[in-house]
Scaffold this motif. Sequence first.
Motif, PDB file in Angstrom:
ATOM      1  N   GLU A 215       8.160   9.193  -8.107  1.00  0.00           N
ATOM      2  CA  GLU A 215       7.466   9.675  -6.910  1.00  0.00           C
ATOM      3  C   GLU A 215       7.464  11.204  -6.868  1.00  0.00           C
ATOM      4  O   GLU A 215       7.472  11.819  -5.806  1.00  0.00           O
ATOM      5  N   VAL A 216       7.436  11.809  -8.041  1.00  0.00           N
ATOM      6  CA  VAL A 216       7.418  13.268  -8.117  1.00  0.00           C
ATOM      7  C   VAL A 216       6.196  13.831  -7.407  1.00  0.00           C
ATOM      8  O   VAL A 216       6.288  14.803  -6.653  1.00  0.00           O
ATOM      9  N   GLN A 217       5.030  13.216  -7.635  1.00  0.00           N
ATOM     10  CA  GLN A 217       3.802  13.727  -7.015  1.00  0.00           C
ATOM     11  C   GLN A 217       3.424  12.988  -5.742  1.00  0.00           C
ATOM     12  O   GLN A 217       2.903  13.588  -4.805  1.00  0.00           O
ATOM     13  N   CYS A 218       3.699  11.694  -5.660  1.00  0.00           N
ATOM     14  CA  CYS A 218       3.233  10.911  -4.516  1.00  0.00           C
ATOM     15  C   CYS A 218       4.274  10.809  -3.400  1.00  0.00           C
ATOM     16  O   CYS A 218       3.988  10.225  -2.353  1.00  0.00           O
ATOM     17  N   GLY A 219       5.464  11.379  -3.588  1.00  0.00           N
ATOM     18  CA  GLY A 219       6.507  11.284  -2.587  1.00  0.00           C
ATOM     19  C   GLY A 219       6.509  12.414  -1.583  1.00  0.00           C
ATOM     20  O   GLY A 219       5.611  13.260  -1.533  1.00  0.00           O
ATOM     21  N   VAL A 220       7.523  12.423  -0.718  1.00  0.00           N
ATOM     22  CA  VAL A 220       7.746  13.472   0.299  1.00  0.00           C
ATOM     23  C   VAL A 220       6.550  13.598   1.242  1.00  0.00           C
ATOM     24  O   VAL A 220       5.987  14.672   1.444  1.00  0.00           O
ATOM     25  N   GLY A 221       6.127  12.461   1.796  1.00  0.00           N
ATOM     26  CA  GLY A 221       5.101  12.463   2.828  1.00  0.00           C
ATOM     27  C   GLY A 221       3.679  12.475   2.334  1.00  0.00           C
ATOM     28  O   GLY A 221       2.744  12.353   3.136  1.00  0.00           O
ATOM     29  N   ARG A 222       3.463  12.596   1.032  1.00  0.00           N
ATOM     30  CA  ARG A 222       2.116  12.779   0.489  1.00  0.00           C
ATOM     31  C   ARG A 222       1.178  11.627   0.845  1.00  0.00           C
ATOM     32  O   ARG A 222      -0.025  11.855   1.077  1.00  0.00           O
ATOM     33  N   THR A 223       1.673  10.392   0.896  1.00  0.00           N
ATOM     34  CA  THR A 223       0.810   9.249   1.197  1.00  0.00           C
ATOM     35  C   THR A 223       0.864   8.814   2.661  1.00  0.00           C
ATOM     36  O   THR A 223       0.252   7.811   3.036  1.00  0.00           O
ATOM     37  N   GLY A 224       1.587   9.559   3.485  1.00  0.00           N
ATOM     38  CA  GLY A 224       1.693   9.197   4.893  1.00  0.00           C
ATOM     39  C   GLY A 224       2.956   8.437   5.238  1.00  0.00           C
ATOM     40  O   GLY A 224       3.221   8.153   6.403  1.00  0.00           O
ATOM     41  N   ASP A 288      13.776  18.077   7.308  1.00  0.00           N
ATOM     42  CA  ASP A 288      13.822  18.084   8.765  1.00  0.00           C
ATOM     43  C   ASP A 288      12.431  17.910   9.367  1.00  0.00           C
ATOM     44  O   ASP A 288      12.277  17.339  10.457  1.00  0.00           O
ATOM     45  N   ILE A 289      11.415  18.399   8.649  1.00  0.00           N
ATOM     46  CA  ILE A 289      10.038  18.309   9.141  1.00  0.00           C
ATOM     47  C   ILE A 289       9.353  17.038   8.658  1.00  0.00           C
ATOM     48  O   ILE A 289       8.815  16.250   9.444  1.00  0.00           O
ATOM     49  N   VAL A 290       9.385  16.805   7.344  1.00  0.00           N
ATOM     50  CA  VAL A 290       8.585  15.732   6.751  1.00  0.00           C
ATOM     51  C   VAL A 290       9.113  14.348   7.094  1.00  0.00           C
ATOM     52  O   VAL A 290       8.340  13.385   7.201  1.00  0.00           O
ATOM     53  N   ALA A 291      10.412  14.199   7.277  1.00  0.00           N
ATOM     54  CA  ALA A 291      10.978  12.884   7.572  1.00  0.00           C
ATOM     55  C   ALA A 291      10.783  12.456   9.021  1.00  0.00           C
ATOM     56  O   ALA A 291      11.126  11.324   9.388  1.00  0.00           O
ATOM     57  N   ASP A 292      10.229  13.321   9.848  1.00  0.00           N
ATOM     58  CA  ASP A 292       9.986  13.006  11.254  1.00  0.00           C
ATOM     59  C   ASP A 292       8.797  12.041  11.361  1.00  0.00           C
ATOM     60  O   ASP A 292       7.701  12.370  10.897  1.00  0.00           O
ATOM     61  N   PRO A 293       8.970  10.869  11.957  1.00  0.00           N
ATOM     62  CA  PRO A 293       7.863   9.914  12.072  1.00  0.00           C
ATOM     63  C   PRO A 293       6.629  10.503  12.753  1.00  0.00           C
ATOM     64  O   PRO A 293       5.498  10.146  12.386  1.00  0.00           O
ATOM     65  N   ALA A 294       6.823  11.388  13.705  1.00  0.00           N
ATOM     66  CA  ALA A 294       5.678  11.999  14.386  1.00  0.00           C
ATOM     67  C   ALA A 294       4.872  12.865  13.428  1.00  0.00           C
ATOM     68  O   ALA A 294       3.631  12.913  13.499  1.00  0.00           O
ATOM     69  N   PHE A 295       5.568  13.545  12.528  1.00  0.00           N
ATOM     70  CA  PHE A 295       4.870  14.362  11.525  1.00  0.00           C
ATOM     71  C   PHE A 295       4.060  13.463  10.598  1.00  0.00           C
ATOM     72  O   PHE A 295       2.901  13.749  10.280  1.00  0.00           O
ATOM     73  N   VAL A 299       0.039  13.196   9.467  1.00  0.00           N
ATOM     74  CA  VAL A 299      -0.450  13.159   8.088  1.00  0.00           C
ATOM     75  C   VAL A 299      -1.447  12.014   7.922  1.00  0.00           C
ATOM     76  O   VAL A 299      -2.527  12.183   7.335  1.00  0.00           O
ATOM     77  N   ASN A 300      -1.111  10.848   8.460  1.00  0.00           N
ATOM     78  CA  ASN A 300      -2.012   9.701   8.348  1.00  0.00           C
ATOM     79  C   ASN A 300      -3.325   9.932   9.084  1.00  0.00           C
ATOM     80  O   ASN A 300      -4.401   9.539   8.608  1.00  0.00           O
ATOM     81  N   ALA A 301      -3.252  10.575  10.230  1.00  0.00           N
ATOM     82  CA  ALA A 301      -4.472  10.860  10.986  1.00  0.00           C
ATOM     83  C   ALA A 301      -5.366  11.834  10.220  1.00  0.00           C
ATOM     84  O   ALA A 301      -6.587  11.638  10.119  1.00  0.00           O
ATOM     85  N   ARG A 302      -4.767  12.862   9.666  1.00  0.00           N
ATOM     86  CA  ARG A 302      -5.544  13.842   8.891  1.00  0.00           C
ATOM     87  C   ARG A 302      -6.100  13.208   7.621  1.00  0.00           C
ATOM     88  O   ARG A 302      -7.213  13.525   7.189  1.00  0.00           O
ATOM     89  N   ALA A 303      -5.322  12.303   7.028  1.00  0.00           N
ATOM     90  CA  ALA A 303      -5.789  11.617   5.832  1.00  0.00           C
ATOM     91  C   ALA A 303      -7.020  10.780   6.122  1.00  0.00           C
ATOM     92  O   ALA A 303      -7.987  10.758   5.342  1.00  0.00           O
ATOM     93  N   GLY A 304      -7.005  10.085   7.245  1.00  0.00           N
ATOM     94  CA  GLY A 304      -8.162   9.286   7.625  1.00  0.00           C
ATOM     95  C   GLY A 304      -9.391  10.147   7.877  1.00  0.00           C
ATOM     96  O   GLY A 304     -10.512   9.783   7.486  1.00  0.00           O
ATOM     97  N   PHE A 305      -9.184  11.291   8.512  1.00  0.00           N
ATOM     98  CA  PHE A 305     -10.283  12.217   8.787  1.00  0.00           C
ATOM     99  C   PHE A 305     -10.850  12.759   7.483  1.00  0.00           C
ATOM    100  O   PHE A 305     -12.083  12.826   7.300  1.00  0.00           O
TER     101      PHE A 305
END
Length: 393
Positions: A215-224, A288-295, A299-305
Amino acid sequence: MIPSVLPTYSRAPLHFVKGDGTWLIEADGRRFLDLGAGIAVNALGHAHPALVKALTDQAQALWHVSNLYEIPQQQALADRLVAATFADTVFFTNSGTESCELAVKMARKYWYDKGHPDKTTIITFSGSFHGRSSAGIAAAGSEKMVKGFGPLLPGFKHLQWGDHDALTAAIDDTVGAILVEPVQGEGGIRPLPDQCLKGLRQLCDDKGLLLILDEVQCGVGRTGRLFAHEWAGIAPDIMMVAKGIGGGFPLGAVLATEEAASGMTAGTHGSTYGGNPLACAVGCAVMDIVADPAFLEKVNARAGFLRQKLEALVAAHPNVFESVRGSGLMIGLKCKVTPIDVVTAGYECGVITVPAADNVVRLLPPLTISEDEISEAVNRLDFAADAVSETLA
């Protein structure tokens, strides 16, 4: 005469001197929307204030001491990762390539200590990319990666991506693990369907194999999700992480269960720089930022847009684009033209993208990109596609 910088890169004639969020500023003052994010590295964009503060504060205190001593920042980041994932333990590296090296060693040492020293084979798949070290190129196995670099590290079986029958047939008494990217990046933004990832987990359980996820490229929030495999509701035994975890500062990690890591005792692996105070201070700020469910919801909303905008772009340029694919903010534009033509045209229109295999242009924007920036970026891609279309006339 050979250049002072070894000429292994084919570089674009751009000289960026400053970054600000989703924007890059060229030496001549031009502003580019960055949909590459340093190849999915700058997860929080450029010069994010929380990351700048974490790095600056730590730089004024202590940079490096080596792993001969306790490192509080490393412990703090490991605790965050263990709390947020399947893992029981973490080893810190400087890159995804180094994470691959350890993942391979960990799997083989596991079986050696279990009394099965012949279970050294790791199954991998076509289109994969696991770094450019000896283990990484041997794992990928493509001619582009390995030509001229033999003899290769043995112990890998390369199967066609998506060939389920070949996978079952390939498992014999020498196979100890399966290594796969939940979403192939360099291979052309090819997501592994959830049912296939579930199937791999079940196959590993049935056959007593270790499942290693890259998950080097697809991890850390990249897929939502914090990590892509979470969409399938499964967990690996070992996982490679890098890129986004440092937000631009060199940092990688291998996450593992206690069982999978049981062979890695004192002295079996090490790193001079890995997990130093600077890197881990930044990594903590990222988590601290990326693991927040609200964040991640944003990401998912922007991805859909972004997906919606790109579908319209593809429909408007059927002679340039074929389709949109990917997951979250890891998107591929499948092209009918050479991808580098689209990337180069984008430079002229002030937008940065990244080419990939399978005739794909990658879009890997900062996870903090705004809807206005998405609209402007796709508008610039529209102009780039117009320019490419003119060359086809």
